[in-house]
Design a protein around this motif. Structure first.
Motif, PDB file in Angstrom:
ATOM      1  N   ALA A  73       0.844  -1.208   0.000  1.00 20.16           N
ATOM      2  CA  ALA A  73       0.000   0.000   0.000  1.00 20.16           C
ATOM      3  C   ALA A  73       0.872   1.247   0.000  1.00 20.16           C
ATOM      4  O   ALA A  73       0.567   2.243   0.642  1.00 20.16           O
ATOM      5  CB  ALA A  73      -0.943   0.002   1.208  1.00 20.16           C
ATOM      6  N   LYS A 113      -5.793  -0.146  -6.010  1.00 20.56           N
ATOM      7  CA  LYS A 113      -5.537  -0.971  -4.838  1.00 20.56           C
ATOM      8  C   LYS A 113      -4.852  -0.208  -3.713  1.00 20.56           C
ATOM      9  O   LYS A 113      -4.773  -0.701  -2.589  1.00 20.56           O
ATOM     10  CB  LYS A 113      -4.711  -2.194  -5.239  1.00 20.56           C
ATOM     11  N   CYS A 114      -4.380   1.009  -4.011  1.00 23.31           N
ATOM     12  CA  CYS A 114      -3.844   1.880  -2.960  1.00 23.31           C
ATOM     13  C   CYS A 114      -4.904   2.865  -2.479  1.00 23.31           C
ATOM     14  O   CYS A 114      -4.601   3.787  -1.712  1.00 23.31           O
ATOM     15  CB  CYS A 114      -2.609   2.623  -3.458  1.00 23.31           C
ATOM     16  N   GLY A 115      -6.145   2.686  -2.946  1.00 23.19           N
ATOM     17  CA  GLY A 115      -7.256   3.486  -2.435  1.00 23.19           C
ATOM     18  C   GLY A 115      -7.564   4.751  -3.217  1.00 23.19           C
ATOM     19  O   GLY A 115      -8.389   5.545  -2.774  1.00 23.19           O
ATOM     20  N   HIS A 168     -14.114  -1.085  -4.642  1.00 25.67           N
ATOM     21  CA  HIS A 168     -14.489   0.118  -3.898  1.00 25.67           C
ATOM     22  C   HIS A 168     -15.992   0.229  -3.676  1.00 25.67           C
ATOM     23  O   HIS A 168     -16.495   1.296  -3.315  1.00 25.67           O
ATOM     24  CB  HIS A 168     -13.959   1.360  -4.626  1.00 25.67           C
ATOM     25  N   ARG A 210      -4.762   6.458   5.259  1.00 26.34           N
ATOM     26  CA  ARG A 210      -4.913   5.151   4.615  1.00 26.34           C
ATOM     27  C   ARG A 210      -4.364   4.059   5.519  1.00 26.34           C
ATOM     28  O   ARG A 210      -3.218   4.134   5.953  1.00 26.34           O
ATOM     29  CB  ARG A 210      -4.198   5.135   3.265  1.00 26.34           C
ATOM     30  N   ALA A 220      -3.965  -0.189   5.905  1.00 20.24           N
ATOM     31  CA  ALA A 220      -4.029  -1.488   5.238  1.00 20.24           C
ATOM     32  C   ALA A 220      -4.098  -2.588   6.291  1.00 20.24           C
ATOM     33  O   ALA A 220      -3.250  -2.643   7.186  1.00 20.24           O
ATOM     34  CB  ALA A 220      -2.810  -1.687   4.341  1.00 20.24           C
ATOM     35  N   ARG A 257      -8.232  -0.495   3.901  1.00 16.92           N
ATOM     36  CA  ARG A 257      -8.179  -1.628   2.971  1.00 16.92           C
ATOM     37  C   ARG A 257      -8.133  -2.920   3.765  1.00 16.92           C
ATOM     38  O   ARG A 257      -7.225  -3.137   4.568  1.00 16.92           O
ATOM     39  CB  ARG A 257      -6.933  -1.537   2.077  1.00 16.92           C
ATOM     40  N   ARG A 264     -11.526  -5.664  -0.160  1.00 23.78           N
ATOM     41  CA  ARG A 264     -12.320  -4.479  -0.460  1.00 23.78           C
ATOM     42  C   ARG A 264     -11.844  -3.280   0.334  1.00 23.78           C
ATOM     43  O   ARG A 264     -10.968  -3.397   1.184  1.00 23.78           O
ATOM     44  CB  ARG A 264     -13.804  -4.743  -0.187  1.00 23.78           C
ATOM     45  N   PHE A 265     -12.458  -2.137   0.046  1.00 23.33           N
ATOM     46  CA  PHE A 265     -12.104  -0.893   0.710  1.00 23.33           C
ATOM     47  C   PHE A 265     -13.302  -0.330   1.463  1.00 23.33           C
ATOM     48  O   PHE A 265     -14.448  -0.495   1.047  1.00 23.33           O
ATOM     49  CB  PHE A 265     -11.663   0.163  -0.313  1.00 23.33           C
ATOM     50  N   HIS A 314     -14.404   3.445   2.583  1.00 23.52           N
ATOM     51  CA  HIS A 314     -14.134   4.878   2.520  1.00 23.52           C
ATOM     52  C   HIS A 314     -15.015   5.552   3.574  1.00 23.52           C
ATOM     53  O   HIS A 314     -16.243   5.615   3.418  1.00 23.52           O
ATOM     54  CB  HIS A 314     -14.476   5.435   1.135  1.00 23.52           C
TER      55      HIS A 314
END
Length: 316
Positions: free
Chosen positions: A11, A44-46, A76, A268, A270, A297, A301-302, A304
């Motif tokens: 990440a 994948k890093c958001g 996402h 962020r 992970a 993360r 999935r993420f 937010h």
């Protein structure tokens, strides 16, 4: 092409941006393979918006590029947009462009049989779980071939059991996850790796982080947060359970991000485990009172979290 997947694994968004800049300086960014890797890395890093921007500006796209952006929207939680992109990809084929769905995607579009993979099982488990069909979910996970990765499927079942309050299947899912996954959580910031565990006392800022979390807990309580002590499995009194919740690794990582980044900066985190219900609720409150977007993360999935809301709609 070798380094970008490494940025994803860690990440390491800052490093990914450096590689992107290097590609631009050396006239490599317009290459379809590099562009596809950048779409995947940013997603994948958001950074879904940056992923889409790269995709939109690519002069040439192939099936890998389209798969990357469709998967990005799915990860996402933007299912409708992902499906619209899929339809757009199929439309490109009929307009004579050099994009053609591969065999599995064509089968999906024609509603014919798909040779299932572990990801297919996990998706079906998630859909059935949302519908409350937990007994059917349990049977489906048990029917998965032994060589398949069942972590995603058991995680989806556990989440469904929590939402639908089905203890029996929840215990089964939890036991299998404990057997399959190591209890390790890692969080990454900038160019350094910061590792947190529950009740962490080894990190150089541990004392400061725990003190800050106590203050933060009081602030979110005033906003309506109520600790969910059911997330604590130790046999201790309620006060001690609340103290244990305050020391969850996810909260420590978020506290570290708040204290070590400029105001307004996106945080962020992970994780290699699912987020517990209490951390999810608390993080929603935290995102509101500190005015930060917090992107978490987890395995596939993420989340937010911004202004007291989460992109998952409180279902994960």
């Amino acid at each position: 092409m070798t380094i970008l997947p490494g940025c994803v694994a860690l990440a390491a968004l800052a490093k990914g941006k450096e590689i992107h800049a290097y590609a631009i300086r050396n006239a490599l960014a317009s290459d379809v393979a590099v562009g596809s890797a950048l779409v995947d890395m940013y997603a994948k890093c958001g950074c879904l918006n940056l992923s889409r921007r790269i995709f939109d500006y690519m002069p040439v796209r192939n099936i890998i590029t389209w798969n990357a952006i469709i998967m990005a929207y799915g990860m996402h939680g933007k299912g409708e947009e992902a499906f619209e992109l899929f339809k757009s990809m199929v439309g490109k084929e009929h307009r004579g462009e050099e994009v053609e769905p591969n065999e599995n995607e064509r089968r999906l579009w024609n509603r014919t049989h798909i040779e299932p993979t572990s990801d297919h099982y996990a998706c079906v488990v998630d859909l059935l779980g949302r519908a409350g069909q937990l007994e059917e979910v349990h049977e489906l996970v048990n029917a998965m071939p032994c060589e398949f990765d069942k972590i995603g499927a058991w995680s989806s079942l556990l989440g469904a059991c929590q939402i639908h309050q089905k203890v029996e299947f929840g215990e089964i899912a939890a036991k299998n996850l404990l057997r399959l996954e190591p209890d390790v959580t890692s969080h990454y910031f900038d160019d350094e790796v910061h590792k947190f565990t529950a009740g962490d006392s080894l990190h150089p800022q541990s004392e400061k982080l725990h003190g800050f979390l106590e203050t933060l807990a009081e602030r979110i309580r005033k906003e309506g947060y109520v600790p969910d002590t059911s997330c604590v499995l130790h046999i201790v009194n309620e006060e001690e359970k609340e103290n244990l919740l305050c020391g969850h690794s996810g909260k420590l990582a978020i506290a570290f991000g708040i204290l070590n980044t400029p105001p307004g900066t996106t945080i962020r985190v992970a994780k290699n485990l699912r987020v517990c219900n209490d951390c999810h609720v608390a993080t929603k409150f935290i995102s509101k009172i500190v005015g930060r977007e917090i992107i978490v993360r987890i395995v596939r999935r993420f989340h937010h979290l911004k202004d007291g809301n989460c992109s998952c709609g409180d279902y994960w």
